[in-house]
Structures are given as structure tokens and as C-alpha cells.
Design an enzyme around this catalytic site. Structure first.
Site, PDB file in Angstrom:
ATOM      1  N   THR A  98      -0.754  -1.443   7.033  1.00 36.92           N
ATOM      2  CA  THR A  98      -0.962  -2.532   7.972  1.00 36.92           C
ATOM      3  C   THR A  98       0.255  -3.418   7.788  1.00 36.92           C
ATOM      4  O   THR A  98       1.000  -3.256   6.840  1.00 36.92           O
ATOM      5  CB  THR A  98      -2.283  -3.275   7.624  1.00 36.92           C
ATOM      6  OG1 THR A  98      -3.096  -3.358   8.767  1.00 36.92           O
ATOM      7  CG2 THR A  98      -2.055  -4.642   7.040  1.00 36.92           C
TER       8      THR A  98
ATOM      9  N   GLU B 206       7.261   5.071   7.759  1.00 43.01           N
ATOM     10  CA  GLU B 206       6.850   6.292   7.069  1.00 43.01           C
ATOM     11  C   GLU B 206       7.765   7.458   7.441  1.00 43.01           C
ATOM     12  O   GLU B 206       7.867   7.836   8.604  1.00 43.01           O
ATOM     13  CB  GLU B 206       5.385   6.582   7.403  1.00 43.01           C
ATOM     14  CG  GLU B 206       4.477   5.534   6.734  1.00 43.01           C
ATOM     15  CD  GLU B 206       3.033   5.578   7.182  1.00 43.01           C
ATOM     16  OE1 GLU B 206       2.187   5.108   6.423  1.00 43.01           O
ATOM     17  OE2 GLU B 206       2.760   6.077   8.281  1.00 43.01           O
TER      18      GLU B 206
ATOM     19  N   ASN C 138       1.173  11.384   6.761  1.00 43.30           N
ATOM     20  CA  ASN C 138      -0.006  11.091   7.575  1.00 43.30           C
ATOM     21  C   ASN C 138      -0.941  12.266   7.808  1.00 43.30           C
ATOM     22  O   ASN C 138      -2.060  12.077   8.287  1.00 43.30           O
ATOM     23  CB  ASN C 138       0.435  10.489   8.901  1.00 43.30           C
ATOM     24  CG  ASN C 138       0.947   9.084   8.696  1.00 43.30           C
ATOM     25  OD1 ASN C 138       0.219   8.241   8.195  1.00 43.30           O
ATOM     26  ND2 ASN C 138       2.202   8.852   9.033  1.00 43.30           N
TER      27      ASN C 138
ATOM     28  N   THR D 209       0.876  -1.186   0.000  1.00 40.44           N
ATOM     29  CA  THR D 209       0.000   0.000   0.000  1.00 40.44           C
ATOM     30  C   THR D 209       0.911   1.234   0.000  1.00 40.44           C
ATOM     31  O   THR D 209       1.367   1.636  -1.060  1.00 40.44           O
ATOM     32  CB  THR D 209      -0.975   0.010   1.198  1.00 40.44           C
ATOM     33  OG1 THR D 209      -0.243  -0.100   2.399  1.00 40.44           O
ATOM     34  CG2 THR D 209      -1.981  -1.116   1.076  1.00 40.44           C
TER      35      THR D 209
END
Lengths: 409, 409
Positions: free
Chosen positions: B199, B281, B404, B162
Site C-alpha cells: 500500500t 515491484e 505477485n 512491507t
């Protein structure tokens, strides 16, 4: 380190008018502990008969001044008391020399003000791991004692700042038995704590008369509803301290049944706690997390803190993203009981998720518009029982990274 | 959401050569679940006789596919098995329709491959709270079954990505009784989890033969030393899943005493776990936290995780700041026993703090030079006992906020 940060967009418009609390006098001075060109030491003198209570960080690596305060706080003496606070150096993780520095400062304050050493409380906030240059402070005690002034509380609020972008004060009055009782407090704090630069310090004064035990039980109980319900970044200081003094000069004695006084004190403490969040490092949003329907109040608090401390929730708020999936995630990871299929979530008045699934009437554009506000409330109902909790936090922004990824210097 | 992120600076140079595991075949397809122009569904078929074990998120808001896997994982059947994974939609917080989607997919896979439905495992990763468009997946099962290929594991690793910036694979071989046993695994994950986009999913295959119970106990034990020892941002997915399958085609049967196999499996799992951190991230530093001298291994882990999850520690690392005061703070707040005056801290080989105070020989420029590296180790000795733990994490950077705080779209 002394680099001026822009004032938080969440700051109150101005420092409030704080009332004189008879029996408390303040003085500040430029001692050059670390900063140049600003006050960095404040002294508060408390009249004979004053009682003092306190709550402190539970960190297992507490600083020398915290350990000294904790040793003294349960004692009483009618001789009066003093609080001395320096910014620029936390006197934390400094071993035996930390204790020596506290002793040097408290001995000199006691000598100059004619107090027992057991009645002199100190706090230090600033860089950690460096020996406190206590000579710079003790050299100024005489000057401080000459300058003590009942109107000096705002200057005191400024002298204790580190990375704070605004000084923090709050006050209220309450009528008891036809007489006015005053409460005034000051605080500092901007990260929940950055131990080399920040910490949370709170000093509250009242002209009520109160037994030490009464004052302590009130402060301990209210601390759990106020300062223990805020989080900027989940990190906890080695130096967090709250001291409360009651001078008794109003002639009104309070006790365990004084609910009016307790509610007034709660307002002052909550106001100061909210101001610490409003000065959260990099904060652009002030956020209330309200959890209901948990199995117990403790479970509600666990869920609320999991939401408030989640980096993914905090960054979503920074991005004005009504990302309720991250709320579900935070509830799921908190460790407290939750049932996906009884969980409901609101952003403000907007019901986003209802009993385990997105509300069919939910329109993302409504929540997106709401998230543009500066004051937000995220409410979660667990649907399990009567437990509830409120906590307050801020968003996680580039500003936080800027402030905390900068090299100390 | 499909915006291409730059590849992490911590990524391995290339995807490894993964061996064929006899008895496992893979296929991928573009089903258009959410993403366009890329594969988003992968199917793995496991030959008859394969055993399957798994570990899953402990979130109380687990997704429908996780609940379905957990219900099936303890069963065995010699008929073979299948794993179907989609990216783009997590099928989480979707209520009854989430269960219906899982049933639709597993029923169709079982029908096409001639398996009992109880032997079809699924994972879903992507946006949460949206109903999985399962028709887009079931429409492709026939095509997938035609394309099954023993060499398709790298394509499978790509189809499950993802926000990952690189596909993750690891392998090893071990000689047992003169025969070669192979282990190969793939993973995805880049935030510890961002439930609308990420995830952690892991699939590991071996040609060893193993009873289901043996495989399960190995995977559970090793998970605690590998995937449970990494953290990017302290947030936990509603979908985290690890499935391990043993086809038995090597003819070598392993059991509880197969330490060589267990060590080989540990290496593969740790390699994949480290790759998830390396794709954290916004990560620019890969950081090992090594805690020794704690009262117990559990206490050591509590301290290590408090350090690894502290936003102030993580931002200091991002800023290449050897800010050991923040390590003291994190140890102090962790809740596990610590004594300030027995605490020592190293950055790499540099002793920074020794038994409660800064090492007199410590030179800040040495630590500052060390912190410029991309692979760092922070070691803490509590000086209390024999407890120890290792965890791995990354820094907290502007990149994390960028990823984010962006609006989902």
C-alpha cells in the site's frame, strides 16, 4: 518474430470442421510480405448479392485499412465483394503511403475480380510504422483469383495468424423455415493486441440472406456481448476489425425478428472470442468474471473489466492464489459504485467473502484446490441492484513477459 | 511474505539524513502483528498546537483506518496529536471488527498520551481480510510512549515497510523571513499496491506553523502533481494515506501566498513519490512519460497514464525495445483526443516518429542504445493544443510476476 511459440495449453484439441458457405470462396498464397515459408495473404470472394457488415477498433490511431473499410461498409452493391488480408505488416502509422498501399491493393483486386473498388475490403496485421510492400501483394492477386476454393476457409485461418499459436474457427447451423442456415467464422488474435505483432481480426460468413442494415445491427449488438467482453492485457489494437458477409445462397431471408439466427451467430462469435482469450499471450488459465448485483449493467461491466485487467488479480491467478483481497481492491478502484459491506465473492462455487467480510466457513485449502484448474470462474455480487455482466480473460504469466519483452526481430 | 527481496536496482545509494522537526517525536516497537524479528509499529507524537492535513485513497472499498482518518481530518484541537501505523495487517475488509480494532488502538493511544481520541490517526498496511490483532498493538503503547525520540524518523520509515526493498525518506529546508523552515517525510509503497502485502503510506512533518485549511489545500494540490502522477501497475490500494503535520515550532507562519514553502514541499513529495516508483515491484527502469500538445492538461494526463499503464509498453521497456508502435497504440486507446497525423514521439532526445510517421533520420540502433539506460524519458507531442502532463512509472518484468504470483504465506 517468426519464432515458433509453443501452442497454448488452453487451445482446442483441433481446428473444427467448418461447413462450406455457398457463395464464399477462399485462396491463400505465400507473398513474402514479411514472413518466409508460410502463407501470409488470404483472399475471400463473395458472390453477387452478398451483403457485408463490420465493426472496427475505436482507437484514434486506426490504421489505413480500417479507415478504408469504415468508409465503404455502409454502402451496398449487388456486384459481389472481396476481402483481402495480409499478415506481417499492419500498414498502421504509415501516413499518406499507407493510403496509397490500400488503394494499390484494392484497385488490383477489383480489376482482377471484376468488382467495384468500393466492394473490396482489406485488413493488415503485423509490424506497424513500416510501409506495406504492396507490390508483393498485388503481384499475387492473379494467382489468388485462380485458386479460389469454397473449401479453403481453414487455410485462410492459418494465413492471417501472427503470434497466434493456433488457427481459430467456429461454426454452427440453425433451422429456419425448414431450411438449414450455416454460419462459419475465423479469427486471429493473441494479445488483446501487440501492435507490432498481433491484432484481432474476425471474418464471419453465412448463407442466410440479410439486408445490410439488419446484418450491421445484429453484428454491432452481438459484438458488445462477445468480442467487447474479452481482454488479454487491456491494450487495444490500431487494426481490430470484424467483417461479416451474408451470401443469401440458402434462400432463407433473416430480419430483426430472427432470434434463432441471432442466437446462433452469438454462439459463433462467443466461441471465436473465447479462442482469442485461450491464445492470450502466455495464458495458462481461462477465466470468466461474472458480476451481478450492480447498480446497472454498465457498472457491472466496469467492475468486471477492472477485475479482468488488474495485473495483481491476473498474477494471483497465474500463481493459483485465491487472493480475494485483490478482487476487493479491483472493485474498489473501478470507479463504479460499490459498497464494501454488501460485497460477496465466489471462486467457482466457493463463497469466499460474504457481505463485506470473509465467510466464516471459508477454508483456504478449498479455494487453493479450485485455483489449480485451467478453467476458472470468479463471481462478484455487489448487492446493490440488478446490473450484471460477464467478461473473459486469462492470467498474466512469465510467458507474457517473455513474448512481449523480446526485441522485435 | 517476510521473504527478503533483493534491494531494487533503482534504490537511492542510502537513506538521507533527515533533520529533526521540533515538536515531532517517534518510537517503534516489535509488536509481532504478523512479522517476526522486525519492528512493525511506529508512533509519532505531535506537540500541542500542531495542525494535521491528509489525502486518502478514493477506493470505494477503503479500510477502517482510512475511514476513521477521513472522519477526523477536518477537525482541529490544540491538544497535540498522534499517528500510529502498523505493518503486517491492513485491517481492510474486516467489517465491524475492523472498526472495533481502530477504536481499541486509538482509545489506548489517546489514554496513554493524554490526547483526545479525535486527534489520534492510524494507518494499517499488510494482509487484508484478517482481523487486526489489536491487543498486540495496545499492549505496546506504554512502551512506545516511553521511547518517543525526536531523532527516530529513520526507524519509523523502516517499521512501516512491507514488500518495500528500501526505506524511503526525503527532506528539504527553505528560508522564510530569515528563518529556516524544515520539511521531512517518510513513505512506504512498492506495488502501486498489492492489498495483501503493500500500500502507499506517506507521513510528512514541518516545523512551519500553518492553519489546518492552508495545509490541507497545499497538500491536496501538490498530491495531484506528485503521488497522483505515479503508477506501478495501475492498481489502487484500499489503504493509501498521506498525513502531513505542521508543528509551528520554527515560529514561521505560512499561508496561501507562501510559494517558497509550497515549492519545497512539492520537492519532498515528488522525491518520495519517485522513490515509491523506484521500489516498484520488479522494476529495473525508472521512466518519465512527458506528454505535450494535448487539447487540455486533463487529456495529456489521460494519454500519459494510458502509456504508463500499458502492459505492452511496460514489457517493451523491460526488454529495452524502443517499440514506439506500442506508444501509438496506447495513445490511440486512451479515449482522449488524438490525431495520428500530428503525433510525434521521442525516446530521450531521439525523435522517433514525426507527425504521424517514422522520422526518416531515425536509426533504430540509436534508440536501442538509449533504452539500455536505467532512467528513461518517453515524450509524446499530440500537436493539438497546449495541454501537458508528466507521470512516472517503471517497467513490467519477470520480477513483478515472481513477487505477485507467489502464494501468500
Amino acid at each position: 518474430m517468426a519464432k515458433a511459440l509453443p501452442v497454448s495449453p488452453l487451445a482446442p484439441a483441433r481446428f473444427p470442421e467448418l461447413p462450406v458457405i455457398d457463395g464464399v470462396r477462399f485462396a491463400t498464397v505465400e507473398a513474402g510480405v514479411r514472413y518466409a515459408g508460410r502463407t501470409d495473404v488470404m483472399l475471400a470472394h463473395l458472390a453477387p448479392g452478398s451483403t457485408v457488415a463490420g465493426v472496427f477498433t475505436r482507437s484514434s490511431t486506426r490504421s489505413a485499412p480500417v479507415l478504408d473499410c469504415q468508409a465503404k461498409i455502409g454502402q451496398h452493391d449487388d456486384a459481389g465483394a472481396a476481402i483481402l488480408v495480409n499478415s506481417g505488416n499492419a500498414n498502421a502509422f504509415t501516413g499518406k503511403r499507407g493510403v496509397e498501399a490500400v488503394t494499390a491493393v484494392t484497385t488490383e483486386v477489383a480489376r482482377v475480380l471484376g468488382l467495384p473498388e468500393s466492394r473490396v475490403f482489406t485488413s493488415s496485421t503485423g509490424v506497424i510504422g513500416e510501409v506495406l510492400p504492396h507490390d508483393r501483394i498485388t503481384a499475387k492477386i492473379g494467382e489468388l483469383s485462380q485458386k479460389l476454393d469454397a473449401g479453403g476457409i481453414e487455410a485462410a485461418a492459418r494465413a492471417i495468424m501472427t503470434t497466434d499459436t493456433f488457427p481459430k474457427g467456429a461454426q454452427t447451423e440453425v433451422e429456419i423455415d425448414g431450411k438449414t442456415v450455416r454460419i462459419a467464422g475465423i479469427a486471429k488474435g493473441s494479445g488483446m493486441i501487440a501492435p507490432d505483432m498481433a491484432t484481432m481480426l474476425v471474418y464471419i460468413f453465412t448463407d442466410a440472406a440479410a439486408d445490410r442494415e439488419v446484418l450491421q445491427s445484429m453484428v454491432s449488438a452481438l459484438n458488445d456481448q462477445t468480442f467487447n467482453c474479452i481482454t488479454v492485457d487491456s491494450d487495444t489494437s490500431t487494426s481490430d476489425s470484424l467483417l461479416m458477409a451474408a451470401t443469401g445462397t440458402s434462400g432463407v431471408r433473416i430480419d430483426e425478428t430472427s432470434v434463432g439466427f441471432m442466437e446462433a451467430l452469438r454462439r459463433v462469435m462467443l466461441d471465436l472470442a473465447h479462442q482469442v482469450v485461450r491464445d492470450g499471450e502466455g495464458a495458462t488459465k481461462f477465466v470468466e468474471i461474472a458480476v451481478t448485483g450492480a447498480s446497472s449493467d454498465a457498472d457491472a461491466r466496469t467492475h468486471a473489466m477492472a477485475i479482468a485487467n488488474s495485473p495483481l488479480v491476473k498474477t494471483a491467478i497465474a500463481g493459483e492464489d485465491a487472493n480475494w483481497g485483490r478482487i476487493v481492491m479491483a472493485v474498489g478502484k473501478s470507479g463504479a459504485p460499490a459498497d464494501r459491506d454488501t460485497l460477496s465473492i465466489w471462486f467457482g462455487d466457493i463463497l469466499v467473502a460474504n457481505k463485506g467480510w470473509v465467510n466464516p466457513d471459508y477454508r483456504e485449502e478449498d479455494a487453493a484446490a479450485y485455483m489449480k484448474g485451467q478453467e476458472l470462474c470468479i463471481a462478484v455480487d455487489l448487492g446493490l441492484g440488478g446490473g450484471k455482466a460477464h467478461v473473459w480473460t486469462c492470467d498474466l504469466t512469465h510467458g507474457y513477459i517473455d513474448i512481449n519483452a523480446d526485441y522485435r526481430s
